[in-house]
Write a protein that holds these residues in place. Structure first.
Motif, PDB file in Angstrom:
ATOM      1  N   ALA A  36       0.816  -1.208   0.000  1.00 29.93           N
ATOM      2  CA  ALA A  36       0.000   0.000   0.000  1.00 29.93           C
ATOM      3  C   ALA A  36       0.855   1.267   0.000  1.00 29.93           C
ATOM      4  N   VAL A  37       0.348   2.314  -0.650  1.00 27.81           N
ATOM      5  CA  VAL A  37       1.085   3.574  -0.757  1.00 27.81           C
ATOM      6  C   VAL A  37       1.226   4.288   0.586  1.00 27.81           C
ATOM      7  N   GLY A  38       0.413   3.926   1.570  1.00 25.05           N
ATOM      8  CA  GLY A  38       0.481   4.602   2.874  1.00 25.05           C
ATOM      9  C   GLY A  38       1.452   3.982   3.846  1.00 25.05           C
ATOM     10  N   MET A  39       2.308   3.054   3.385  1.00 21.57           N
ATOM     11  CA  MET A  39       3.167   2.300   4.292  1.00 21.57           C
ATOM     12  C   MET A  39       3.930   3.172   5.281  1.00 21.57           C
ATOM     13  N   ASP A  40       4.589   4.226   4.794  1.00 24.54           N
ATOM     14  CA  ASP A  40       5.458   5.030   5.657  1.00 24.54           C
ATOM     15  C   ASP A  40       4.694   5.668   6.814  1.00 24.54           C
ATOM     16  N   THR A  41       3.438   5.991   6.593  1.00 27.15           N
ATOM     17  CA  THR A  41       2.628   6.580   7.655  1.00 27.15           C
ATOM     18  C   THR A  41       1.962   5.496   8.486  1.00 27.15           C
ATOM     19  N   GLY A  66       2.949  14.486   3.176  1.00 30.78           N
ATOM     20  CA  GLY A  66       4.290  15.026   3.168  1.00 30.78           C
ATOM     21  C   GLY A  66       4.903  15.027   1.774  1.00 30.78           C
ATOM     22  N   ALA A  67       6.191  15.352   1.733  1.00 29.96           N
ATOM     23  CA  ALA A  67       6.924  15.412   0.466  1.00 29.96           C
ATOM     24  C   ALA A  67       7.419  14.012   0.107  1.00 29.96           C
ATOM     25  N   ALA A  68       6.603  13.273  -0.621  1.00 26.52           N
ATOM     26  CA  ALA A  68       6.984  11.909  -1.010  1.00 26.52           C
ATOM     27  C   ALA A  68       8.163  11.935  -1.972  1.00 26.52           C
ATOM     28  N   SER A  69       8.181  12.896  -2.870  1.00 27.21           N
ATOM     29  CA  SER A  69       9.105  13.031  -4.005  1.00 27.21           C
ATOM     30  C   SER A  69       8.749  11.999  -5.058  1.00 27.21           C
ATOM     31  N   TYR A  70       9.300  12.186  -6.237  1.00 28.19           N
ATOM     32  CA  TYR A  70       9.099  11.236  -7.326  1.00 28.19           C
ATOM     33  C   TYR A  70      10.395  10.480  -7.619  1.00 28.19           C
ATOM     34  N   ALA A  71      11.228  10.328  -6.583  1.00 31.09           N
ATOM     35  CA  ALA A  71      12.514   9.652  -6.771  1.00 31.09           C
ATOM     36  C   ALA A  71      12.334   8.172  -7.088  1.00 31.09           C
ATOM     37  N   VAL A  72      11.280   7.566  -6.548  1.00 31.68           N
ATOM     38  CA  VAL A  72      11.066   6.134  -6.747  1.00 31.68           C
ATOM     39  C   VAL A  72      10.393   5.864  -8.085  1.00 31.68           C
ATOM     40  N   ALA A  73       9.349   6.635  -8.383  1.00 30.67           N
ATOM     41  CA  ALA A  73       8.582   6.432  -9.613  1.00 30.67           C
ATOM     42  C   ALA A  73       7.764   7.682  -9.897  1.00 30.67           C
ATOM     43  N   PRO A  74       7.462   7.959 -11.167  1.00 33.65           N
ATOM     44  CA  PRO A  74       6.549   9.065 -11.461  1.00 33.65           C
ATOM     45  C   PRO A  74       5.170   8.734 -10.906  1.00 33.65           C
ATOM     46  N   PRO A  75       4.333   9.745 -10.653  1.00 29.20           N
ATOM     47  CA  PRO A  75       3.069   9.494  -9.966  1.00 29.20           C
ATOM     48  C   PRO A  75       1.983   8.860 -10.831  1.00 29.20           C
ATOM     49  N   ALA A 109       6.525  14.662  16.742  1.00 30.50           N
ATOM     50  CA  ALA A 109       6.132  14.069  15.456  1.00 30.50           C
ATOM     51  C   ALA A 109       7.095  12.928  15.172  1.00 30.50           C
ATOM     52  N   PHE A 110       6.569  11.811  14.710  1.00 30.22           N
ATOM     53  CA  PHE A 110       7.402  10.666  14.324  1.00 30.22           C
ATOM     54  C   PHE A 110       7.223  10.415  12.839  1.00 30.22           C
ATOM     55  N   ILE A 111       8.357  10.185  12.169  1.00 30.25           N
ATOM     56  CA  ILE A 111       8.353   9.980  10.722  1.00 30.25           C
ATOM     57  C   ILE A 111       9.226   8.790  10.364  1.00 30.25           C
ATOM     58  N   HIS A 112       8.825   8.079   9.328  1.00 29.71           N
ATOM     59  CA  HIS A 112       9.605   6.938   8.841  1.00 29.71           C
ATOM     60  C   HIS A 112      10.167   7.208   7.447  1.00 29.71           C
ATOM     61  N   HIS A 113       9.550   8.087   6.695  1.00 30.79           N
ATOM     62  CA  HIS A 113       9.921   8.335   5.300  1.00 30.79           C
ATOM     63  C   HIS A 113      11.299   8.989   5.174  1.00 30.79           C
ATOM     64  N   GLN A 114      12.182   8.379   4.385  1.00 32.32           N
ATOM     65  CA  GLN A 114      13.512   8.919   4.058  1.00 32.32           C
ATOM     66  C   GLN A 114      14.383   9.159   5.289  1.00 32.32           C
ATOM     67  N   THR A 115      14.187   8.391   6.352  1.00 30.04           N
ATOM     68  CA  THR A 115      14.917   8.690   7.586  1.00 30.04           C
ATOM     69  C   THR A 115      16.317   8.083   7.638  1.00 30.04           C
ATOM     70  N   GLU A 116      16.748   7.421   6.556  1.00 31.64           N
ATOM     71  CA  GLU A 116      18.164   7.047   6.513  1.00 31.64           C
ATOM     72  C   GLU A 116      19.043   8.290   6.476  1.00 31.64           C
ATOM     73  N   ASN A 117      18.449   9.427   6.105  1.00 26.88           N
ATOM     74  CA  ASN A 117      19.168  10.702   6.087  1.00 26.88           C
ATOM     75  C   ASN A 117      18.646  11.656   7.169  1.00 26.88           C
ATOM     76  N   PHE A 118      18.138  11.100   8.263  1.00 26.82           N
ATOM     77  CA  PHE A 118      17.466  11.934   9.249  1.00 26.82           C
ATOM     78  C   PHE A 118      18.398  12.966   9.896  1.00 26.82           C
TER      79      PHE A 118
END
Length: 247
Positions: A36-41, A66-75, A109-118
């Motif tokens: 599902a697209v909502g995984m990170d949340t 949030g700012a998902a970005s299109y780095a993985v795939a176009p929308p 606030a807790f976030i999981h998205h892109q947190t390898e660069n937190f």
């Protein structure tokens, strides 16, 4: 408690007892064909559901935009929703300022998205970190006046920091998965790590029959995911939540 279900007397109790007030912060982003697209949340929402059974916390309605970005795939046809960080910061400031006006002083606030660069920050967490600081400065200047820090009543400001009295801890943004999990649990995007977390927390968000439809390199390990591995990750996340919100 879910904030939207709280009555005013319960809100006053939470303020008086300084309960943590927690915002699940995330995005809607393509996570391969199998998830599902909502995984990170969802991973934040579901782990906070578990924590709510253990202790008194206020859980705000989750923020998915949030700012998902299109780095993985176009929308197009994949579902990623991108809201620029420049738009997020004003929203975050108004949200945090409102919570401070209500009386809360233990906001997270807790976030999981892109947190390898937190540590360096990425658009969503940076926007909300900035928003928190701006909201605190704005609140202090409104209620204490300009020059509040330099006032004669503030000579113990730095001494207060030593014992945890820091206005700027009123609003904080955290990574759901701390650096202490590095090497102990797989950090990935839609691979074995994230897929296992969803199998443990929200199995309806995973369709194993779609593994074969994936084409992205980042999903190649997903078929090895298991609920058991996911439960190991959840246990580590829960330890982080407990430690962070008890600090």
């Amino acid at each position: 408690m879910r904030y939207e279900l709280m009555l005013p007397h319960q809100i006053r109790k939470a303020i008086a007892e300084n309960w943590p007030v927690v915002l699940p912060l995330g995005v809607l982003e393509y996570h391969g064909e199998h998830m599902a697209v909502g995984m990170d949340t969802l991973v934040v929402v579901k782990t906070l559901d578990l924590l709510e059974k253990e202790r008194d916390i206020v859980i705000l309605p989750p923020f998915y935009y949030g700012a998902a970005s299109y780095a993985v795939a176009p929308p197009e046809g994949t579902g990623s929703v991108q809201v620029d960080g420049k738009a997020l910061a004003p929203f975050g400031e108004e949200l945090f300022y409102s919570l401070l006006r209500i009386g809360f002083r233990n906001i997270h606030a807790f976030i999981h998205h892109q947190t390898e660069n937190f540590a360096a920050g990425m658009p969503t967490d940076l926007a909300f970190k900035t928003a928190g600081r701006q909201a605190i400065f704005r609140f202090l200047e409104k209620h204490r006046g300009e020059g509040w820090w330099g006032a004669e009543t503030m000579p113990d400001y730095y001494a207060g920091h030593a014992v945890g009295e820091n206005f700027f801890n009123w609003v904080r943004v955290h990574s759901l998965m701390p650096t202490s999990m590095n090497g102990k649990y797989p950090f990935d995007h839609a691979g074995i790590g994230e897929t296992s977390l969803m199998l443990a927390l929200c199995p309806d968000a995973v369709d194993a029959a779609r593994f074969a439809d994936n084409t992205g390199w980042y999903t190649s390990s997903a078929r090895d995911a298991s609920a058991e591995l996911g439960r190991q990750g959840v246990a580590m996340i829960m330890d982080n939540l407990r430690a962070t919100l008890s600090a």
